[in-house]
Design an enzyme around this catalytic site. Structure first.
Site, PDB file in Angstrom:
ATOM      1  N   GLU A   1      -6.137   6.431  -2.465  1.00 23.80           N
ATOM      2  CA  GLU A   1      -6.565   5.626  -1.406  1.00 23.80           C
ATOM      3  C   GLU A   1      -6.311   4.174  -1.909  1.00 23.80           C
ATOM      4  O   GLU A   1      -6.052   2.949  -1.372  1.00 23.80           O
ATOM      5  CB  GLU A   1      -7.071   6.046   0.063  1.00 23.80           C
ATOM      6  CG  GLU A   1      -6.239   7.319   0.746  1.00 23.80           C
ATOM      7  CD  GLU A   1      -4.915   6.412   1.849  1.00 23.80           C
ATOM      8  OE1 GLU A   1      -5.756   5.096   1.826  1.00 23.80           O
ATOM      9  OE2 GLU A   1      -3.967   6.237   1.498  1.00 23.80           O
TER      10      GLU A   1
ATOM     11  N   HIS B   1       1.233  -1.216   0.348  1.00 25.01           N
ATOM     12  CA  HIS B   1       0.139   0.141  -0.060  1.00 25.01           C
ATOM     13  C   HIS B   1       0.791   1.183  -0.209  1.00 25.01           C
ATOM     14  O   HIS B   1       0.382   2.282  -0.700  1.00 25.01           O
ATOM     15  CB  HIS B   1      -1.043   0.092   1.150  1.00 25.01           C
ATOM     16  CG  HIS B   1      -1.621   1.123   1.897  1.00 25.01           C
ATOM     17  ND1 HIS B   1      -2.424   1.317   1.169  1.00 25.01           N
ATOM     18  CD2 HIS B   1      -1.370   2.843   1.951  1.00 25.01           C
ATOM     19  CE1 HIS B   1      -3.701   2.966   1.745  1.00 25.01           C
ATOM     20  NE2 HIS B   1      -2.805   3.142   2.649  1.00 25.01           N
ATOM     21  N   GLU B   2       1.505   1.336   0.910  1.00 20.58           N
ATOM     22  CA  GLU B   2       2.558   2.613   0.864  1.00 20.58           C
ATOM     23  C   GLU B   2       3.167   2.982  -0.266  1.00 20.58           C
ATOM     24  O   GLU B   2       3.853   3.982  -0.351  1.00 20.58           O
ATOM     25  CB  GLU B   2       3.474   2.434   2.436  1.00 20.58           C
ATOM     26  CG  GLU B   2       2.517   2.866   3.525  1.00 20.58           C
ATOM     27  CD  GLU B   2       1.634   3.398   3.386  1.00 20.58           C
ATOM     28  OE1 GLU B   2       1.564   4.389   3.237  1.00 20.58           O
ATOM     29  OE2 GLU B   2       0.749   3.446   4.263  1.00 20.58           O
TER      30      GLU B   2
ATOM     31  N   HIS C   1      -9.603   8.099   2.998  1.00 22.71           N
ATOM     32  CA  HIS C   1      -9.940   6.935   3.186  1.00 22.71           C
ATOM     33  C   HIS C   1     -11.414   6.300   4.090  1.00 22.71           C
ATOM     34  O   HIS C   1     -11.192   4.640   3.442  1.00 22.71           O
ATOM     35  CB  HIS C   1      -8.988   6.827   4.796  1.00 22.71           C
ATOM     36  CG  HIS C   1      -7.688   6.870   5.250  1.00 22.71           C
ATOM     37  ND1 HIS C   1      -7.168   8.450   5.551  1.00 22.71           N
ATOM     38  CD2 HIS C   1      -6.261   6.397   4.687  1.00 22.71           C
ATOM     39  CE1 HIS C   1      -5.683   8.043   5.555  1.00 22.71           C
ATOM     40  NE2 HIS C   1      -5.231   7.103   5.215  1.00 22.71           N
TER      41      HIS C   1
ATOM     42  N   HIS D   1       1.952   4.273  -2.857  1.00 25.26           N
ATOM     43  CA  HIS D   1       1.555   6.364  -3.458  1.00 25.26           C
ATOM     44  C   HIS D   1       2.999   6.768  -3.791  1.00 25.26           C
ATOM     45  O   HIS D   1       2.885   7.619  -4.510  1.00 25.26           O
ATOM     46  CB  HIS D   1       2.025   6.567  -1.607  1.00 25.26           C
ATOM     47  CG  HIS D   1       0.732   6.242  -0.906  1.00 25.26           C
ATOM     48  ND1 HIS D   1      -1.337   6.576  -1.750  1.00 25.26           N
ATOM     49  CD2 HIS D   1      -0.065   5.670   0.795  1.00 25.26           C
ATOM     50  CE1 HIS D   1      -1.587   6.616  -0.383  1.00 25.26           C
ATOM     51  NE2 HIS D   1      -1.279   6.283   0.665  1.00 25.26           N
TER      52      HIS D   1
END
Length: 547
Positions: free
Chosen positions: A384, A360-361, A449, A364
């Site tokens: 997100e 996920h991170e 989110h 980004h």
């Protein structure tokens, strides 16, 4: 889960319309994106230079503007896609980005623009001073964290042209940062009208979520390391020298572009190249998870999408583990091009180093290097969701029996004190009590989110279809907003469609309607306009009320 923003260091392309000439210097061609016999970078950029000069009026370019190459993609058939940012009278334009599409022969075939409004200001001299903008931003940071004792507040305003919120206007984009009582970073971007002093928008710039090595969550995993003398370093030379370091529970003195001193994270070393014990008592265990997550995410993007490294340039990032005190967060920071993981408080979260959190991170970072979806409103929800989608696909790609793929986010890191089994649920986003299952005109008012739920729901339905099924040993149930039955096309095709939409068609201002258009365009490119995949994309969006 979290991320911070950056500006891509591409070289400048100046467009002087009055002279009807364009000078375009070398940019970056995404490794793996071009066909072996396709046009090279210089050819693509030369083609694009000619096209944006010829198509200046269509693209809204004038003699007051300059452009900067952000990314280049070449398809297997030789078609070319060049993404630009722009400035107006030397000021960055928020929402000024655009993508130019070229045929294999280098001819213009279309474009996407973040905004189509004319870009013209009477002057670029602000009525509101920079110190005043800084004060307004720090006040906004305090207001967003009522009840917290903030210290070390710093704000750095940047004069920009805001083309994201209606008619283009002069604005201050201010990064306000500080620390809470535990020394953990807090940050907020505040966009202020530079003439009236009115706040235009604001958003958090830390986007929250949540050898061989014995990890906390993924069992015993293989690691590629570097031998140095008699010891081994947790540095992977096969993946751009990605490494993992230990901050020893220290924090940064600041973050983002305001970070004058980041908490040092010396690379971990080991005597026998067997890392960690699988328990939190060994500081190397969390490092194993972090390095494994980085390795797996690197492999997913390279082997699935032909992208070598998060920036597509073959260079590795690095991980910082054991950050802060009981820090319930993990974040990607473009400023250091690194992932940072907290240990959690032990009640709500454990160490936030699970595989889907890593995926996920780091995704980004991919978004910031491509579409750069603004982290506010509907574009923020799509930002997100992009990370949730690819974080989930990374987990499935790993096929790790200790952490089977499923459509829950952060299920490994949550503790009983969190009150539910995962951070988010992509089959039914509203199960978390906050996320939206279906699009409405007010969804952009939600925290990003929670507005991400619409795209997460779409992604699940497109891949898996509607109705109950067990995935990764977990019961899922793909509901629809219109009661329709949706047939899934599989996770691989979802990933291919979303990646192409992100890297070729989406821009910083893309909203849900635009995401539908972008993914349909991607499906058409990949599978054809009359394909079952194209029809499935439309059906899945309709099933979450995006028409």
């Amino acid at each position: 889960m979290s991320r911070t923003r950056h500006t891509r260091g591409s070289r400048l392309a100046t467009v002087g319309m009055s002279a009807a000439a364009t000078t375009l210097l070398a940019g970056a061609l995404s490794p793996g994106a071009a066909a072996a016999d396709g046009p090279g970078r210089d050819t693509v950029l030369g083609n694009a230079a000619t096209v944006i000069a010829d198509q200046a009026a269509r693209l809204g370019l004038t003699s007051d503007q300059s452009t900067k190459v952000r990314d280049v993609i070449v398809d297997a058939d030789g078609a070319q896609h060049v993404r630009y940012d722009r400035t107006y009278r030397q000021l960055p334009v928020l929402g000024g980005d655009f993508v130019v599409h070229l045929t294999a022969a280098g001819d213009f075939s279309g474009a996407e623009r973040a905004t189509t409004r004319p870009l013209s200001l009477t002057n670029v001299e602000p009525s509101v001073s920079a110190p005043k903008a800084a004060d307004l931003a720090t006040a906004a940071l305090r207001l967003a964290n009522v009840g917290e004792t903030l210290r070390g507040l710093v704000a750095k305003p940047q004069l920009v042209v805001d083309a994201l919120h209606g008619k283009p206007k002069l604005a201050w984009r201010t990064e306000a940062t500080g620390k809470d009582s535990l020394g953990n970073p807090m940050a907020r971007v505040v966009l202020t009208d530079a003439v009236t002093g009115k706040q235009i928008d604001a958003w958090d710039s830390i986007e929250t979520a949540a050898g061989d090595g014995r990890s906390l969550y993924s069992g015993t995993v293989p690691l590629q390391t570097t031998k140095s003398g008699s010891t081994y370093q947790l540095t992977d030379p096969t993946r751009g020298n990605t490494y993992t370091g230990d901050t020893r529970n220290k924090t940064d003195s600041c973050i983002l572009i305001l970070c004058y001193k980041r908490a040092a994270a010396p690379v971990l070393t080991d005597a026998d190249n067997h890392w960690g014990t699988g328990a939190t008592s060994s500081r190397a265990s969390a490092a194993v998870d972090a390095q494994y997550g980085t390795d797996t995410t690197w492999d997913y993007y390279k082997k699935t999408h032909g992208r070598t490294g998060i920036a597509g340039d073959g260079k590795g990032s690095y991980n910082r583990v054991h950050y802060g005190s009981a820090y319930n967060n993990a974040f990607w920071d473009d400023g250091c091009f690194c992932m940072t993981y907290g240990d959690g408080d032990g009640t709500t979260f454990g160490p936030l180093v699970s595989l889907d959190v890593s995926g996920h991170e780091m995704s980004h970072g991919v978004t910031s290097k491509t579409a750069a979806l603004t982290y506010s409103g509907e574009p923020g929800g799509l930002n997100e969701a992009t990370s949730d989608i690819f974080g989930t696909l990374v987990e499935f790609y790993a096929a790790n029996p200790s952490d089977p793929g499923d459509w829950r986010i952060g299920e490994k890191v949550v503790k009983s004190g969190f009150g539910r089994s995962a951070l988010r649920y992509m089959d039914q986003p509203s199960k978390d009590g906050n996320s939206a299952d279906c699009w409405t005109s007010s969804v952009g008012n939600l925290d990003v989110h929670y507005s991400s739920g619409v795209a997460n729901h779409f992604a699940y339905l497109l891949a898996e279809g509607s109705g109950p099924k067990t995935i990764g040993g977990v019961a899922h149930n793909g509901t629809t907003c219109d009661g329709a039955k949706v047939t899934g096309i599989g996770r691989a095709k979802l990933g291919a469609i979303w990646y192409r939409a992100l890297t070729v068609y989406m821009t910083s201002s893309t909203k849900y309607a635009g995401a539908r258009t972008a993914t349909l365009s991607a499906a058409k490119d990949l599978y054809g306009a009359g394909s079952a995949e194209y029809a499935a994309v439309g059906a899945a969006w309709s099933a979450v009320s995006v028409k």
